[in-house]
Each structure stands twice: as C-alpha cells, then as structure tokens.
Design an enzyme around this catalytic site. Structure first.
Site, PDB file in Angstrom:
ATOM      1  N   SER A 241       0.663  -1.259   0.118  1.00  0.00           N
ATOM      2  CA  SER A 241      -0.096   0.074   0.211  1.00  0.00           C
ATOM      3  C   SER A 241       0.887   1.164  -0.141  1.00  0.00           C
ATOM      4  O   SER A 241       2.232   1.294  -0.062  1.00  0.00           O
ATOM      5  CB  SER A 241      -0.960  -0.039   1.191  1.00  0.00           C
ATOM      6  OG  SER A 241      -0.039   0.294   2.300  1.00  0.00           O
ATOM      7  N   LYS A 242       0.172   2.585  -0.206  1.00  0.00           N
ATOM      8  CA  LYS A 242       0.953   3.707  -0.111  1.00  0.00           C
ATOM      9  C   LYS A 242       2.134   3.865   0.953  1.00  0.00           C
ATOM     10  O   LYS A 242       3.165   4.443   0.667  1.00  0.00           O
ATOM     11  CB  LYS A 242      -0.067   4.791   0.189  1.00  0.00           C
ATOM     12  CG  LYS A 242      -0.977   5.199  -1.103  1.00  0.00           C
ATOM     13  CD  LYS A 242      -0.196   6.409  -1.976  1.00  0.00           C
ATOM     14  CE  LYS A 242      -0.563   6.499  -3.187  1.00  0.00           C
ATOM     15  NZ  LYS A 242       0.054   5.823  -4.244  1.00  0.00           N
TER      16      LYS A 242
END
Ligand code: GLU
Length: 483
Positions: A241-242
């Site tokens: 994820s980010k």
C-alpha cells in the site's frame, strides 16, 4: 496462445497490475502468442481518459507492446446485453425484482445468523408468466445468473486444482437495473469473443473465476485456462500500500529507474528462472519464462532489491545507451544544455563512465554529476563539518592549493599527486588532510570518485574557480587575496 491484460482505467498503472501485464506479455512472447490489451472501462464514473493514457504510457515505457487493441469494454455493451439475453433465453439467467431494501434485509439476516450471505434466489422461483408480466410492466429489475447446483473446479495454472461449491456462490447479477453489464459478464464475454486461451491475473480474482466458468459453460463454450498469481506484499509482509512508498510505474520512472530493471524485478515477483540468475534483460526473460516456475507463495516487494537490480542494468548499458538515458535528467535539472553535451561529447561520456559504478538510479547522475558542470555548487553540511571543521584553517589550505594547482598546466595524475604529497609533507599533515578538504571544495560532497579523476574531469579552469568559490564561502565573501 492468446493472453490479455485488462486494466480498469481508474488510476495509474500500479506495480501489481504491471506485474500481471509482465507475466502475460512474457508468456505471449515466449510462446509466439498474441498479447491483447483491453481497457475495462464499463465503470463510467470511475474510469477516466487520464488514467487510460497513463496506463498506456506506462506499458509503452516498460516496453510491453500489445499485438491487438486497445479494445474498450465500454464499446461492447450491446454485445454484453445480447449475451445476457441469450443466458436468459436459455434458462441460465432470470429477472430479479428484489429492491435494495429487500436485499439489505436478507443480508442483515444472514449477518445476524453468522452465515455467509448469498442471495436467497427468491425471484428465481417466480413463474415465467409472472416474471414476464412484471418485466413488461416496466418494473425495475436486474438480471441474475442462475447458478446450478454442484461444484465448479478448474486446474489452476499456479495453484493446481481449485474449486468452489456453487451453493456458496449464489445467483449473481450480470446486468444492473439500468441495463449495464457487471464485470463478470463483460470480462467473460470479452475473453470469449477475443478467443483468450489463458487468463493470468492476481489472486484477488480467484473468487470471480467460478462465476466466469459458469457463464462459459452456460453459453456452451469451453473456458480458457486460468492462473492466479499471488498478491504483492511489502517487506513487512503487509499487503502492498501507499505506506510502502512508490506504487505506480510512473512514480518509479520519475525516481530514475530503468524500464528493463523494473520489468526484471516484476518478473521475479512470483517467478524465478530456476537457476541463480537474477539480472535478466527482456530477451533473457522471454527465453527463461514459463508457467512452471510461478510460485503460489506471496511475493515480497523489496525496494532495495529493485535498486540493486537497477544498478546492475545500468552497468549493462552501452556508453551510448547510458548517455541516452541520463541526458534527459541533466537537461531537466538545468545542469547542462543539449548543445553543451554534444560539444563535449567525449568528456561527457567519460564522466558518465566515472559516475556509473556509483549510481543506482538515473537521478543519481544529477546529484553526482552536478559538480562537473560550470554552475555553482552548494556544500553538504556533513561534508563541511567533517572536512572543514575549522574554516580559517581550511581557507588557508585552499589558498595554498590554489597557488599549487594554478602553477600546473594540467592535472596529469603522477605529477599532480607528487605536488600534493609534497605540499602535505611541507605542512606536516597527512595526504588525506589535503585531499578531503579539496574534495569538498570541488564537489561539495564528502565522497566522490578519486580526487585525480575529479581534477581531470573538471579541468583547470573549473577547479580553480571552485577553489576560489570555496575560499569566498569560508571567509565570508572575500576573494581579494586569491591570486
Ligand atoms: N479489470 C480487471 C482489473 O483491473 C481485470 C480483471 C481480469 O483480469 O479479469 O482488476
């Protein structure tokens, strides 16, 4: 073999999607197959032209060329509707009049009983006449696929035999009440019409596969082979994820990665060549790639490994390829003009060779290369505190260096080294105590290529200018005593 990559244009090309594209592309190239690109843009609200262009640009940059397409799913809606009608006519689908509230009630009842929710099938039990009557009266309805009893299994190309009990699937919607097709219908009809033989995609689609197989069978068609590759995880074993940093191909490009390094890295996420090779260019990947060595184990995305691979791929470039890759970076940073690089080509290629072993990313050439171009430099604070701890002492040393170096016609290594060693001896200091402060003056940095290489690459004029600038800096702005 006919393979496809079918991104939804709802964002940029994420590394997970790019890995799927890489696998399909490599399989197609390996087996002389066809790689089809299909843009799944039926979600009109979330699909954008910018995302579509970004995805196409990223694929092109990676070198993943497609043989057919891009096809646009949104242009095939009539065909999807026809297929739904065919399913309906064949008794494989029915109209469902349940309202959102009724479905929500079913869902919360299942939740209360801690059951997995599947649609109750209420409208499946309506008589033909009643159903037709309500449809003709214009009552809003969806079209649901009538899942038969039994079990749906397939030989997954990665996970071997895989299957789901149909009871747990439940009758799923294929056309929304506004007539729009749902992904499982649209993707299946497109794969069918595009004669796709192998569907390779992420594990997140595993639960769609039995639905798609059921649609194929209901239409009397043979399903393709399906293979599901494990999802990507960060080095902390959490879903990517980010938080884990760069996520899209575009971001990696902007950070200074080479496309061939990124493709190499993505290919190794879930696949290995079966020997100890790790650095593989496109032709080597194509030759080595195959479904047999795709593993079902989750793949860990390690940026450190990607960086290392990039350095390896940088090392493999010819001088000309390297210059072609680095030049746009220097131009964009405003360090040099195209003309300057052309006029100083031999010098420029030489510089790149000196910097190459120290660079991992193309962006490193900007940082490492800046001192060799005429524009003023700044001094890294850690270089200053380490090697110019006493500014007036450093200033005195640099004045002496200026005199010594100014007296030389060029910086031929042996002669220059002898002069600097003599200078250190006269002052009663170590040779390195001459070299380090000089390095900071010339490059602004704590580390650089060997000092004699630096002197030669910079040339007499720039070296003397840099020393003058450093003295100016150290003495708070006076150049008067420099001669
Ligand atoms: N459009 C789907 C996605 O982006 C593709 C699914 C598939 O490969 O069938 O996830």
């Amino acid at each position: 073999m006919r393979l496809r990559f079918a991104p939804s244009p709802t964002g940029t090309l994420h590394v997970g999607g790019a890995r799927t594209a890489v696998f399909n592309w490599l399989l197609a190239r390996k087996h002389g197959g066809t790689f089809v690109l299909r843009i799944e843009d039926t979600d009109r609200e979330r699909s954008t032209d910018e995302s579509r262009d970004a995805i196409l640009n990223s694929l092109t940059w990676l070198g993943l060329d497609w043989d057919e397409g891009p096809y646009f799913q949104s242009q095939r809606v009539d065909r999807h509707k026809d297929a739904a009608r065919e399913l309906h006519a064949g008794g494989h689908a029915y109209a469902c009049f349940c309202t959102a509230d009724e479905l929500a009630a079913e869902r919360s009842e299942a939740q209360a009983q801690k059951r997995n929710y599947v649609y109750s099938g209420r409208c499946r039990r309506l008589s033909r006449d009643e159903s037709r009557g309500r449809q003709e009266a214009g009552e809003p309805h969806t079209i649901r696929f009538a899942v038969p009893p039994g079990r749906t299994e397939w030989d997954d190309l990665v996970h071997a035999r895989t299957g789901f009990d149909n009871e747990g699937i439940g009758d799923f919607i294929v056309l929304r009440s506004d007539g729009g097709p749902i992904y499982n219908l649209a993707a299946t009809i497109d794969d069918l019409d595009m004669r796709i033989t192998h569907v390779v995609r992420g594990d997140d689609h595993i639960s769609n596969t039995p639905r798609q197989i059921l649609i194929y069978r209901a239409l009397g068609a043979e399903p393709p082979r399906f293979g599901h590759v494990p999802l990507l995880f960060g080095s902390d074993r959490q879903k990517l994820s980010k938080r884990h940093g760069a996520q899209s191909v575009e971001e990696f490009r902007a950070l200074g990665y080479l496309p061939q390094a990124l493709v190499n890295f993505l290919a190794l996420l879930g696949w290995s060549p079966g020997d100890d090779r790790e650095v593989l260019g496109l032709p080597e990947l194509i030759a080595a790639f195959g479904l047999e060595r795709i593993t079902g184990k989750s793949a860990i995305f390690e940026t450190g490994k990607l960086e290392w691979l990039n350095g390896q791929h940088l090392a493999r470039l010819t001088a000309e390829e390297l210059a072609r890759a680095v030049t746009p970076w220097l131009l964009a940073a405003g360090i040099a003009t195209e003309e300057y690089l052309r006029e100083h080509r031999e010098w420029y290629w030489n510089l790149l060779e000196v910097l190459r072993p120290r660079a991992r990313l193309l962006s490193d050439f900007v940082t490492l290369g800046r001192p060799y171009f005429p524009a003023r430099i700044s001094y890294q604070p850690e270089a200053v505190s380490k090697f110019w701890p006493d500014p007036s002492e450093a200033g005195r040393l640099l004045r002496e260096l200026h005199v010594t170096l100014a007296s030389m016609a060029d910086f031929e290594k042996i002669a220059t080294e002898a002069r600097l060693r003599a200078m250190a001896e006269e002052r009663g200091i170590a040779f390195s105590d001459v070299v380090h402060p000089l390095r900071v003056a010339l490059t602004g940095m704590r580390v650089s290529p060997g000092i004699f290489e630096v002197l030669q690459l910079m040339g007499r004029e720039l070296v003397l200018q840099r020393i003058e600038d450093a003295i100016w800096h150290l003495e708070g702005g006076s150049l008067s005593a420099v001669s």
